[in-house]
Every structure is written in structure tokens, then in C-alpha cells.
Scaffold this motif. Sequence first.
Motif, PDB file in Angstrom:
ATOM      1  N   ARG A  51      76.781 -28.274  34.025  1.00 33.54           N
ATOM      2  CA  ARG A  51      77.804 -29.106  34.391  1.00 33.54           C
ATOM      3  C   ARG A  51      77.155 -30.633  34.051  1.00 33.54           C
ATOM      4  NH1 ARG A  51      82.813 -29.826  33.698  1.00 33.54           N
ATOM      5  NH2 ARG A  51      82.869 -27.680  34.441  1.00 33.54           N
ATOM      6  N   ALA A  52      76.042 -30.863  34.456  1.00 32.35           N
ATOM      7  CA  ALA A  52      75.472 -32.266  33.979  1.00 32.35           C
ATOM      8  C   ALA A  52      75.279 -32.468  32.766  1.00 32.35           C
ATOM      9  CB  ALA A  52      74.074 -32.295  34.906  1.00 32.35           C
ATOM     10  N   ALA A  53      74.994 -31.277  32.000  1.00 27.36           N
ATOM     11  CA  ALA A  53      74.953 -31.547  30.507  1.00 27.36           C
ATOM     12  C   ALA A  53      76.417 -31.863  30.019  1.00 27.36           C
ATOM     13  CB  ALA A  53      74.091 -30.333  29.949  1.00 27.36           C
ATOM     14  N   LYS A  54      77.323 -31.014  30.457  1.00 26.14           N
ATOM     15  CA  LYS A  54      78.623 -31.418  29.885  1.00 26.14           C
ATOM     16  C   LYS A  54      78.972 -32.882  30.151  1.00 26.14           C
ATOM     17  CE  LYS A  54      80.497 -26.626  30.006  1.00 26.14           C
ATOM     18  NZ  LYS A  54      79.154 -25.885  30.055  1.00 26.14           N
ATOM     19  N   ASP A  55      78.713 -33.156  31.265  1.00 25.46           N
ATOM     20  CA  ASP A  55      79.065 -34.676  31.676  1.00 25.46           C
ATOM     21  C   ASP A  55      78.483 -35.680  30.751  1.00 25.46           C
ATOM     22  OD1 ASP A  55      80.538 -33.585  33.767  1.00 25.46           O
ATOM     23  OD2 ASP A  55      79.206 -34.213  35.350  1.00 25.46           O
ATOM     24  N   ILE A  56      77.149 -35.336  30.475  1.00 28.47           N
ATOM     25  CA  ILE A  56      76.609 -36.209  29.248  1.00 28.47           C
ATOM     26  C   ILE A  56      77.284 -35.927  28.011  1.00 28.47           C
ATOM     27  CG2 ILE A  56      74.638 -36.668  28.134  1.00 28.47           C
ATOM     28  CD1 ILE A  56      72.889 -35.651  30.400  1.00 28.47           C
TER      29      ILE A  56
END
Length: 323
Positions: free
Chosen positions: A241-246
Amino acid sequence: MAVFARLGLAVAGLVLAATCGLAETPKLKLSVLKFGTVKWELDVIKHNGLDTANGFDLEVQDVAGGSAAQVAFQGGEADAIVSDWIWVARQRAAGKDYIFIPYSKAVGGIMVPEDSTAESLADLAGTKIGVAGGPLDKSWLILQAFAQKQGFDLKAETEQVFGAPPLIFKSALSGELGGAINFWHFMAKMGASGMKPLVTVADAATDLGLDTETPLLGYVVKGEMLRANPELIEGLAAASRAAKDILATQDAEWDRIRPKMNANSDAQFTALKAGFREGIPNPGPVDEAGAAKMLKLMSDLGGEDLVGAATELPAGVFLQPGS
């Protein structure tokens, strides 16, 4: 000398503590397609330290095909793979405790040449259609159901050529096909190369009453790992999820990973970036009622060859908060 000895012991203790801390960080082995789009997300995870920030060390193992990843996963050589949740439902119905963590809701569609006069699927009657993924490809099945609803037998009225996504991509661009059904990233590149969409799978699914917010692809893990080390699986979900946010907000990160994207032009790069962002699933639990409806359609169209014994959605397919 006593002071130096105490300092030496203190330094040694710090080194030992750091070494132990590193040793305690669990490694998560993930087998994925060498050139799959998930590699973009995994690169972002590793580059930004999102794995260690979430309590694990990600180890990516490249494989040549989806079946090879499944073999590695089932044989214990990989802790996780990327697959679709319908495969997970089939495995759970067969007694295997596999769990799906959403990765992408991106789907493809059918593209036609730029000079095609086709305005509907019925206009493809008598033409040759390329289909990536084989006769049980989910996009192909959904488009058949959509055409049938309009009174057109897409399978009977066209000639199908099945092949690997890159082959269908090349055949479509060469003008050999009246239409081509491909995965979303090849569809994006086809559009950037001058082809145009006739019907997207998302539009067809909407017309059929399916929930297009249901993520099709995701990370697959084993229930025993979730029970033994829930923090590890939760860490994988959080890192994803954090990678997607980036990737959803930082264009500079896309510029960094561009060399890994196999984009042959600025137009392809832009289309791939937009397609990935569009496919990012919403946070929160998967709507199981919507998934059950999609599985029912897949069962009706693909039968046991596709879904096995999973004629209804088995309990526990999706990783849900607090599970």
C-alpha cells in the motif's frame, strides 16, 4: 586500559545487538514473473526500504511463467506469489489454505486497428481475434458474456488465435488481427501505438452487473504463515500500500523506474503510468458479495476447468482487517 576494555565490550555489545536485530528480520521470498508489472511495485518497495520499515526483508525470485511461480509456492520454495483470486478460490475449494492480498484491479479489453470501422463486438463477425492467456482467460470470458447479452456469439462468429501476450501484441500491431484481447499493460502500449479500444473489460463487467472495484490480481500467501507470523503478512500488505501511495502521487518515482518498464516511447510510458494508477485498488476490505457474483459468472462460463470445485466463494479467500 580498563576504560578501553569497557569501551570495547560496549562496542561489541552494540555490534552483537545490531547483528541479532538483523538476524531476527524475517525474509519473505516472493516469486513473480520476470517482466511483470508487479516488479515495478516491488522495486519501489526495495528502493524505499518499505520492506524493512514494515518488519521484513523482501527477496524477489524471477520466474518465466505463472505456472512456475505456482509450483515454487506450492512446493515451499516461495513464501508468496502473484495470482488472481479466482485461482485462490479454486485452491481453497480443493482444501488448500491460501489467502489473497489485493494488488491490482487493472483489466484489459479488446483493441482494434486505428482504421477499423468496428463500433461493437458484433462488427467483428468473420474476423480473426487474438486472445492472450488462452481459452479460459477471464477477460475473454467476460467479453463473451457481454456479447451474448447483446445477442452476438463472439466465440462462434469469430476465429480466435490464442497466444502469449507479447505475441498477440506484435500480431495486433502488424495488422494480422481484426481485434486483440490482451492484458492491461499491453493494451496500454497498443493504444499508445495507434490502436483504439472497442470494448474494455471494465465496461463489459459493469454492463453485466459486476463490481469493477473487485481487485483481480494480488499477492498469495499461505494461511499457516499468516497464523504463525501475522506481522509478516500485515507488513507485506502495508509495504504494498505504501508503494502504491508513492506511485500514485510521485512522478519522479516513475522516472526512476522507467528503465525497468520496457516503454519504447514517451506515449507508452505515459499510458503505462496512467494504467497502473487506474488499477490501484481502494484501501479496505474486498466486497465479498461482488466477488461471489463474479465467481458465479466465471463458473458458468469456464466451468470446472477454470474454477474447479469453487462454484461458490469459499470463506477466507481475501485477507480482511483483523484476520
